[in-house]
Motif scaffolding. Structure first.
Motif, PDB file in Angstrom:
ATOM      1  N   VAL A  10     -30.043   9.168 -13.883  1.00 11.02           N
ATOM      2  CA  VAL A  10     -30.117   8.040 -13.225  1.00 11.02           C
ATOM      3  C   VAL A  10     -29.065   7.118 -13.641  1.00 11.02           C
ATOM      4  N   ALA A  11     -28.953   6.846 -14.891  1.00 14.53           N
ATOM      5  CA  ALA A  11     -27.875   5.919 -15.604  1.00 14.53           C
ATOM      6  C   ALA A  11     -26.649   6.404 -15.317  1.00 14.53           C
ATOM      7  N   MET A  12     -26.425   7.621 -15.425  1.00 16.00           N
ATOM      8  CA  MET A  12     -25.101   8.175 -15.407  1.00 16.00           C
ATOM      9  C   MET A  12     -24.504   7.981 -13.729  1.00 16.00           C
ATOM     10  N   ASN A  13     -25.870   8.267 -12.986  1.00 22.12           N
ATOM     11  CA  ASN A  13     -25.259   8.105 -11.551  1.00 22.12           C
ATOM     12  C   ASN A  13     -24.965   6.839 -11.049  1.00 22.12           C
ATOM     13  N   ALA A  14     -25.617   5.772 -11.760  1.00 20.75           N
ATOM     14  CA  ALA A  14     -25.363   4.261 -11.532  1.00 20.75           C
ATOM     15  C   ALA A  14     -23.662   3.918 -12.004  1.00 20.75           C
ATOM     16  N   VAL A  15     -23.383   4.740 -12.982  1.00 25.66           N
ATOM     17  CA  VAL A  15     -21.996   4.270 -13.601  1.00 25.66           C
ATOM     18  C   VAL A  15     -21.219   5.829 -13.466  1.00 25.66           C
ATOM     19  N   LYS A  16     -20.585   5.854 -12.168  1.00 27.19           N
ATOM     20  CA  LYS A  16     -19.813   7.263 -11.976  1.00 27.19           C
ATOM     21  C   LYS A  16     -18.793   7.546 -13.091  1.00 27.19           C
ATOM     22  N   GLY A  17     -18.877   8.864 -13.688  1.00 19.13           N
ATOM     23  CA  GLY A  17     -17.814   9.218 -14.569  1.00 19.13           C
ATOM     24  C   GLY A  17     -17.998   8.902 -15.913  1.00 19.13           C
ATOM     25  N   SER A  18     -19.398   8.302 -16.156  1.00 19.39           N
ATOM     26  CA  SER A  18     -19.585   8.141 -17.544  1.00 19.39           C
ATOM     27  C   SER A  18     -20.486   9.275 -18.474  1.00 19.39           C
ATOM     28  N   GLU A  47     -31.491  -0.372 -18.319  1.00 21.56           N
ATOM     29  CA  GLU A  47     -32.748  -0.055 -18.637  1.00 21.56           C
ATOM     30  C   GLU A  47     -33.346   0.658 -17.172  1.00 21.56           C
ATOM     31  N   VAL A  48     -33.942   1.654 -17.494  1.00 23.95           N
ATOM     32  CA  VAL A  48     -34.421   2.593 -16.437  1.00 23.95           C
ATOM     33  C   VAL A  48     -36.199   2.652 -16.674  1.00 23.95           C
ATOM     34  N   ASP A  49     -37.022   2.318 -15.572  1.00 15.44           N
ATOM     35  CA  ASP A  49     -38.210   2.355 -15.715  1.00 15.44           C
ATOM     36  C   ASP A  49     -38.888   3.856 -15.542  1.00 15.44           C
ATOM     37  N   ALA A  50     -40.126   3.827 -15.748  1.00 14.65           N
ATOM     38  CA  ALA A  50     -40.884   5.025 -15.857  1.00 14.65           C
ATOM     39  C   ALA A  50     -40.704   5.932 -14.472  1.00 14.65           C
ATOM     40  N   SER A  51     -40.365   5.286 -13.518  1.00 15.53           N
ATOM     41  CA  SER A  51     -40.545   5.865 -12.020  1.00 15.53           C
ATOM     42  C   SER A  51     -38.931   6.446 -11.800  1.00 15.53           C
ATOM     43  N   GLY A  52     -38.122   6.180 -12.590  1.00 17.13           N
ATOM     44  CA  GLY A  52     -36.591   6.598 -12.627  1.00 17.13           C
ATOM     45  C   GLY A  52     -35.804   5.409 -11.814  1.00 17.13           C
ATOM     46  N   ASN A  53     -35.979   4.074 -11.836  1.00 18.72           N
ATOM     47  CA  ASN A  53     -35.478   2.895 -11.366  1.00 18.72           C
ATOM     48  C   ASN A  53     -34.812   2.260 -12.116  1.00 18.72           C
ATOM     49  N   VAL A  54     -33.371   2.028 -11.951  1.00 20.30           N
ATOM     50  CA  VAL A  54     -32.723   1.007 -12.950  1.00 20.30           C
ATOM     51  C   VAL A  54     -33.251  -0.136 -12.736  1.00 20.30           C
ATOM     52  N   VAL A  55     -33.788  -0.887 -13.718  1.00 20.36           N
ATOM     53  CA  VAL A  55     -34.504  -2.187 -13.614  1.00 20.36           C
ATOM     54  C   VAL A  55     -33.596  -3.369 -14.196  1.00 20.36           C
ATOM     55  N   SER A  56     -32.540  -3.094 -14.751  1.00 23.45           N
ATOM     56  CA  SER A  56     -31.411  -4.004 -15.379  1.00 23.45           C
ATOM     57  C   SER A  56     -30.243  -3.331 -15.658  1.00 23.45           C
ATOM     58  N   GLY A  57     -29.182  -4.021 -15.389  1.00 26.82           N
ATOM     59  CA  GLY A  57     -27.862  -3.480 -15.693  1.00 26.82           C
ATOM     60  C   GLY A  57     -27.256  -2.809 -14.384  1.00 26.82           C
ATOM     61  N   PRO A  58     -26.284  -1.946 -14.684  1.00 26.82           N
ATOM     62  CA  PRO A  58     -25.554  -1.899 -16.013  1.00 26.82           C
ATOM     63  C   PRO A  58     -24.943  -3.221 -16.402  1.00 26.82           C
ATOM     64  N   ARG A  59     -24.922  -3.587 -17.410  1.00 35.67           N
ATOM     65  CA  ARG A  59     -24.110  -4.667 -18.132  1.00 35.67           C
ATOM     66  C   ARG A  59     -22.852  -4.315 -18.966  1.00 35.67           C
ATOM     67  N   VAL A  60     -21.760  -4.740 -18.664  1.00 38.32           N
ATOM     68  CA  VAL A  60     -20.456  -4.380 -19.404  1.00 38.32           C
ATOM     69  C   VAL A  60     -20.741  -4.673 -20.865  1.00 38.32           C
ATOM     70  N   ILE A  61     -20.298  -4.264 -21.996  1.00 40.31           N
ATOM     71  CA  ILE A  61     -20.532  -4.741 -23.425  1.00 40.31           C
ATOM     72  C   ILE A  61     -18.800  -4.567 -23.901  1.00 40.31           C
ATOM     73  N   ASP A  62     -18.438  -6.025 -23.970  1.00 43.97           N
ATOM     74  CA  ASP A  62     -16.869  -5.957 -24.396  1.00 43.97           C
ATOM     75  C   ASP A  62     -16.974  -5.804 -25.764  1.00 43.97           C
ATOM     76  N   THR A  63     -16.456  -4.517 -26.254  1.00 47.72           N
ATOM     77  CA  THR A  63     -16.218  -4.358 -27.534  1.00 47.72           C
ATOM     78  C   THR A  63     -14.890  -4.116 -28.097  1.00 47.72           C
ATOM     79  N   GLY A  64     -13.871  -4.468 -27.523  1.00 44.65           N
ATOM     80  CA  GLY A  64     -12.547  -4.332 -27.981  1.00 44.65           C
ATOM     81  C   GLY A  64     -11.757  -3.075 -28.055  1.00 44.65           C
ATOM     82  N   ALA A  65     -10.395  -2.998 -28.229  1.00 49.39           N
ATOM     83  CA  ALA A  65      -9.758  -1.945 -28.048  1.00 49.39           C
ATOM     84  C   ALA A  65     -10.217  -0.842 -28.951  1.00 49.39           C
ATOM     85  N   ALA A  66     -10.149  -1.352 -30.301  1.00 46.04           N
ATOM     86  CA  ALA A  66     -10.530  -0.237 -31.430  1.00 46.04           C
ATOM     87  C   ALA A  66     -11.883   0.488 -30.887  1.00 46.04           C
TER      88      ALA A  66
END
Length: 140
Positions: A10-18, A47-66
């Motif tokens: 479910v999560a990977m489907n929400a962010v194609k190519g991830s 976050e994905v709940d027990a039913s398989g639904n995205v309940v929060s996000g996807p949130r981008v995490i700014d980690t930097g180039a390295a």
């Protein structure tokens, strides 16, 4: 309850190519916390709940180039998917439930899938699976 594999899909489907980097059971198994890497190394959390639904996000995490480069190298070097690793972890601990699974590179340059597995009697196991060849390098 959504299985680890279903929540990851479910999560990977929400962010194609991830690619899934880590997944963890939270809130007594009612939520799966998922961390993904996009095709450019950008990390996202959701976050994905027990039913398989995205309940929060996807949130981008700014980690930097390295960090993006480090993540992309791990993704490129891993020949086993999270589903492959989950299957290996389960076969290593019969009747165990995976509560955490993550792709990690250690200082020795060893790339592994780390799994925390709990049996019905509450015994916890740490299972490490080599991400290149699928060999279980630790079970205990």
């Amino acid at each position: 309850m959504a299985s680890l594999e279903k929540a990851g899909a479910v999560a990977m489907n929400a962010v194609k190519g991830s690619t899934l980097l880590s997944i963890q059971s939270e809130n007594h198994g009612r939520i799966w916390g998922v961390q993904l890497a996009g095709s450019d190394g950008t990390e996202r959390q959701m976050e994905v709940d027990a039913s398989g639904n995205v309940v929060s996000g996807p949130r981008v995490i700014d980690t930097g180039a390295a960090e993006k480069a480090r993540v992309m190298a791990m993704v490129k070097d891993s020949e086993f998917t999270f589903k492959d690793a989950a299957q290996k972890a389960r076969s290593s601990v019969p009747q165990g439930k995976i509560t955490h699974l993550s792709l990690d590179r250690y200082s020795s340059n060893l790339l592994v899938w780390d799994a925390d597995v709990v049996t019905p009697d509450g015994t916890g196991y740490e299972v490490k699976i080599d991400a290149k060849d699928g060999i279980v390098t630790k079970n205990g």
